[in-house]
Write a protein that holds these residues in place. Structure first.
Motif, PDB file in Angstrom:
ATOM      1  N   ARG A   6       0.836  -1.198   0.000  1.00 15.22           N
ATOM      2  CA  ARG A   6       0.000   0.000   0.000  1.00 15.22           C
ATOM      3  C   ARG A   6       0.878   1.260   0.000  1.00 15.22           C
ATOM      4  NH1 ARG A   6      -3.937  -0.968   4.038  1.00 15.22           N
ATOM      5  NH2 ARG A   6      -2.658   0.142   5.532  1.00 15.22           N
ATOM      6  N   ASN A   7       1.952   1.164   0.787  1.00 21.33           N
ATOM      7  CA  ASN A   7       2.851   2.318   0.824  1.00 21.33           C
ATOM      8  C   ASN A   7       3.421   2.635  -0.549  1.00 21.33           C
ATOM      9  OD1 ASN A   7       2.581   2.974   3.417  1.00 21.33           O
ATOM     10  ND2 ASN A   7       4.407   1.897   4.145  1.00 21.33           N
ATOM     11  N   ARG A   8       3.776   1.545  -1.214  1.00 18.64           N
ATOM     12  CA  ARG A   8       4.383   1.744  -2.528  1.00 18.64           C
ATOM     13  C   ARG A   8       3.374   2.387  -3.488  1.00 18.64           C
ATOM     14  NH1 ARG A   8       6.850  -3.418  -4.792  1.00 18.64           N
ATOM     15  NH2 ARG A   8       8.216  -3.173  -3.018  1.00 18.64           N
ATOM     16  N   TYR A   9       2.120   1.923  -3.367  1.00 15.21           N
ATOM     17  CA  TYR A   9       1.075   2.488  -4.204  1.00 15.21           C
ATOM     18  C   TYR A   9       0.953   3.986  -3.961  1.00 15.21           C
ATOM     19  CZ  TYR A   9      -3.457   3.264  -6.288  1.00 15.21           C
ATOM     20  OH  TYR A   9      -4.465   3.742  -7.051  1.00 15.21           O
ATOM     21  N   THR A  10       0.978   4.358  -2.670  1.00 15.47           N
ATOM     22  CA  THR A  10       0.886   5.772  -2.328  1.00 15.47           C
ATOM     23  C   THR A  10       2.079   6.542  -2.895  1.00 15.47           C
ATOM     24  OG1 THR A  10       0.044   4.935  -0.266  1.00 15.47           O
ATOM     25  CG2 THR A  10       0.348   7.295  -0.415  1.00 15.47           C
ATOM     26  N   TRP A  11       3.243   5.889  -2.805  1.00 16.00           N
ATOM     27  CA  TRP A  11       4.450   6.544  -3.307  1.00 16.00           C
ATOM     28  C   TRP A  11       4.314   6.821  -4.810  1.00 16.00           C
ATOM     29  CZ3 TRP A  11       8.265   5.204  -6.864  1.00 16.00           C
ATOM     30  CH2 TRP A  11       9.402   6.020  -6.833  1.00 16.00           C
ATOM     31  N   PHE A  12       3.794   5.814  -5.546  1.00 11.77           N
ATOM     32  CA  PHE A  12       3.583   6.004  -6.985  1.00 11.77           C
ATOM     33  C   PHE A  12       2.631   7.144  -7.252  1.00 11.77           C
ATOM     34  CE2 PHE A  12       5.066   1.608  -8.153  1.00 11.77           C
ATOM     35  CZ  PHE A  12       6.052   2.055  -9.003  1.00 11.77           C
ATOM     36  N   GLU A  13       1.536   7.177  -6.441  1.00 15.49           N
ATOM     37  CA  GLU A  13       0.533   8.229  -6.630  1.00 15.49           C
ATOM     38  C   GLU A  13       1.142   9.610  -6.442  1.00 15.49           C
ATOM     39  OE1 GLU A  13      -2.776   7.612  -4.047  1.00 15.49           O
ATOM     40  OE2 GLU A  13      -4.066   7.210  -5.752  1.00 15.49           O
ATOM     41  N   THR A  14       1.929   9.739  -5.366  1.00 20.37           N
ATOM     42  CA  THR A  14       2.547  11.022  -5.089  1.00 20.37           C
ATOM     43  C   THR A  14       3.487  11.405  -6.227  1.00 20.37           C
ATOM     44  OG1 THR A  14       2.635  10.189  -2.852  1.00 20.37           O
ATOM     45  CG2 THR A  14       3.666  12.307  -3.252  1.00 20.37           C
ATOM     46  N   GLU A  17       1.482  12.529  -9.112  1.00 19.18           N
ATOM     47  CA  GLU A  17       0.933  13.863  -8.864  1.00 19.18           C
ATOM     48  C   GLU A  17       2.002  14.928  -9.050  1.00 19.18           C
ATOM     49  OE1 GLU A  17      -2.497  12.594  -5.711  1.00 19.18           O
ATOM     50  OE2 GLU A  17      -0.893  13.917  -5.025  1.00 19.18           O
ATOM     51  N   ASP A  18       3.197  14.640  -8.537  1.00 18.85           N
ATOM     52  CA  ASP A  18       4.311  15.575  -8.688  1.00 18.85           C
ATOM     53  C   ASP A  18       4.615  15.824 -10.148  1.00 18.85           C
ATOM     54  OD1 ASP A  18       4.582  15.852  -6.040  1.00 18.85           O
ATOM     55  OD2 ASP A  18       6.452  14.709  -5.833  1.00 18.85           O
ATOM     56  N   GLU A  19       4.652  14.728 -10.902  1.00 19.42           N
ATOM     57  CA  GLU A  19       4.988  14.865 -12.315  1.00 19.42           C
ATOM     58  C   GLU A  19       3.934  15.662 -13.069  1.00 19.42           C
ATOM     59  OE1 GLU A  19       6.013  11.060 -14.082  1.00 19.42           O
ATOM     60  OE2 GLU A  19       7.743  10.978 -12.717  1.00 19.42           O
ATOM     61  N   MET A  20       2.659  15.389 -12.711  1.00 19.08           N
ATOM     62  CA  MET A  20       1.592  16.122 -13.387  1.00 19.08           C
ATOM     63  C   MET A  20       1.628  17.600 -13.036  1.00 19.08           C
ATOM     64  SD  MET A  20      -1.491  13.372 -13.287  1.00 19.08           S
ATOM     65  CE  MET A  20      -2.801  14.582 -13.406  1.00 19.08           C
ATOM     66  N   ARG A  21       1.961  17.892 -11.793  1.00 17.98           N
ATOM     67  CA  ARG A  21       2.041  19.290 -11.380  1.00 17.98           C
ATOM     68  C   ARG A  21       3.185  19.985 -12.118  1.00 17.98           C
ATOM     69  NH1 ARG A  21       2.206  18.781  -5.812  1.00 17.98           N
ATOM     70  NH2 ARG A  21       0.053  18.084  -6.013  1.00 17.98           N
TER      71      ARG A  21
END
Ligand code: C2E
Ligand code: CA
Ligand code: CA
Ligand code: CA
Length: 275
Positions: A6-14, A17-21
């Motif tokens: 789950r942590n890894r999933y969150t890490w990917f999401e972040t 998000e960073d890349e999209m920003r």
């Protein structure tokens, strides 16, 4: 294990998000930068390798971004293409370059890079001629560089565009030659004026190896088709030596200098009595 997943999933999401920003900031920055005049031409010297004489400059775009610093075209050109601003951006750069180049010695040429998207714009030739007329820069001193990947696009559209540019005396170079998939038939069927060997082949010349035969092959292909050849990425005296032995070439690269802005280029030309 479940928690780690789950942590890894969150890490990917972040991460995403960073890349999209970041990507969003770039887009906004490009739009704003165009209207604020933050995109400027830099110039790289082009040299006759046999005589060492300066023959012209290639214009290379730079973005002076207050937020990101000096940004490379490899970053902003693909985005400008995607958000449909490449024509506007390129036209602003070409206008600036024509104005700069008008001050140079009349023997010096100006090369500019063109995106495949612009070649598909049916108004491109007309717009370019308009810019030339406005600037007073002679079409005969302008070279348009198109990459091999352009030939993968609608070849008939490219052919029409290339011939209308050539009719006006503008010369056309095939850029990054050797990295794409153009066929010899295409090479022969389009009226190019020059081949530019991609710097990935040139850089390895000093160490011998297979790139040496490749460069030789391109040079003799050029000779066969009566096309002059430019080698890009000439970085060392060793590479220069190797190239000189291979034939009559033009070249450019860090051995002669990195791309410089308009003011520095002017100062250089003034010192050489070429203004
Ligand atoms: P290119 O046309 O192949 O330009 C050569 C690139 O190699 C330039 O990078 C130049 O700074 C770099 N270079 C030149 N000599 C050397 C050398 O000796 N060693 C090394 N390592 N590199 C060298 P730059 O300026 O970052 O431009 C990258 C690409 O962006 C260009 O590749 C060109 O395809 C594109 N580009 C630049 N300006 C424009 C523009 O106004 N419009 C369009 N559509 N594309 C542009
Ligand atoms: Ca180029
Ligand atoms: Ca190139
Ligand atoms: Ca290249």
């Amino acid at each position: 294990a479940k928690r780690r997943g789950r942590n890894r999933y969150t890490w990917f999401e972040t991460q995403m998000e960073d890349e999209m920003r970041f990507r969003n900031d770039l887009e906004t920055g490009i739009r704003r930068g165009i209207s604020r005049g933050e995109f400027v031409p830099y110039y790289e010297q082009q040299i006759d390798l046999a005589s060492g004489e300066l023959v012209g400059f290639e214009m290379l775009a730079r973005w002076r971004s207050p937020q990101f610093g000096l940004v490379s075209p490899e970053t902003f050109i693909p985005i400008a293409e995607e958000i449909d601003l490449i024509s506007e951006l390129s036209e602003s750069l070409i206008r600036q370059a024509l104005k700069d180049a008008r001050e140079w010695d009349p023997r010096l040429t100006l090369s500019v890079n063109i995106s495949p998207l612009q070649l598909r714009d049916p108004w491109f030739a007309q717009k370019l001629l308009r810019m030339l007329a406005d600037s007073g820069f002679p079409p005969g001193r302008l070279e348009i560089e198109i990459t091999e990947s352009c030939l993968l696009e609608d070849i008939n559209a490219v052919r029409t565009m290339v011939s209308s540019l050539k009719n006006q005396g503008i010369r056309i170079s095939l850029d990054d030659f050797g990295t794409g998939y153009s066929s010899l038939t295409q090479l022969r069927s389009l009226p190019f004026d020059r081949l530019k060997i991609d710097r990935s082949f040139v850089a390895e010349l000093a160490s011998g190896g297979v790139s040496s035969s490749l460069v030789k092959a391109i040079i003799s292909l050029g000779r066969g088709l009566a096309l002059p050849v430019t080698a890009e990425g000439v970085e060392s005296p060793d590479v220069l030596d190797a190239l000189r032995k291979m034939g009559e070439l033009k070249g450019q690269g860090y051995l002669y200098g990195k791309p410089e802005d308009a003011t520095t280029t002017r100062e250089r030309l003034a010192q050489m009595h070429l203004l």
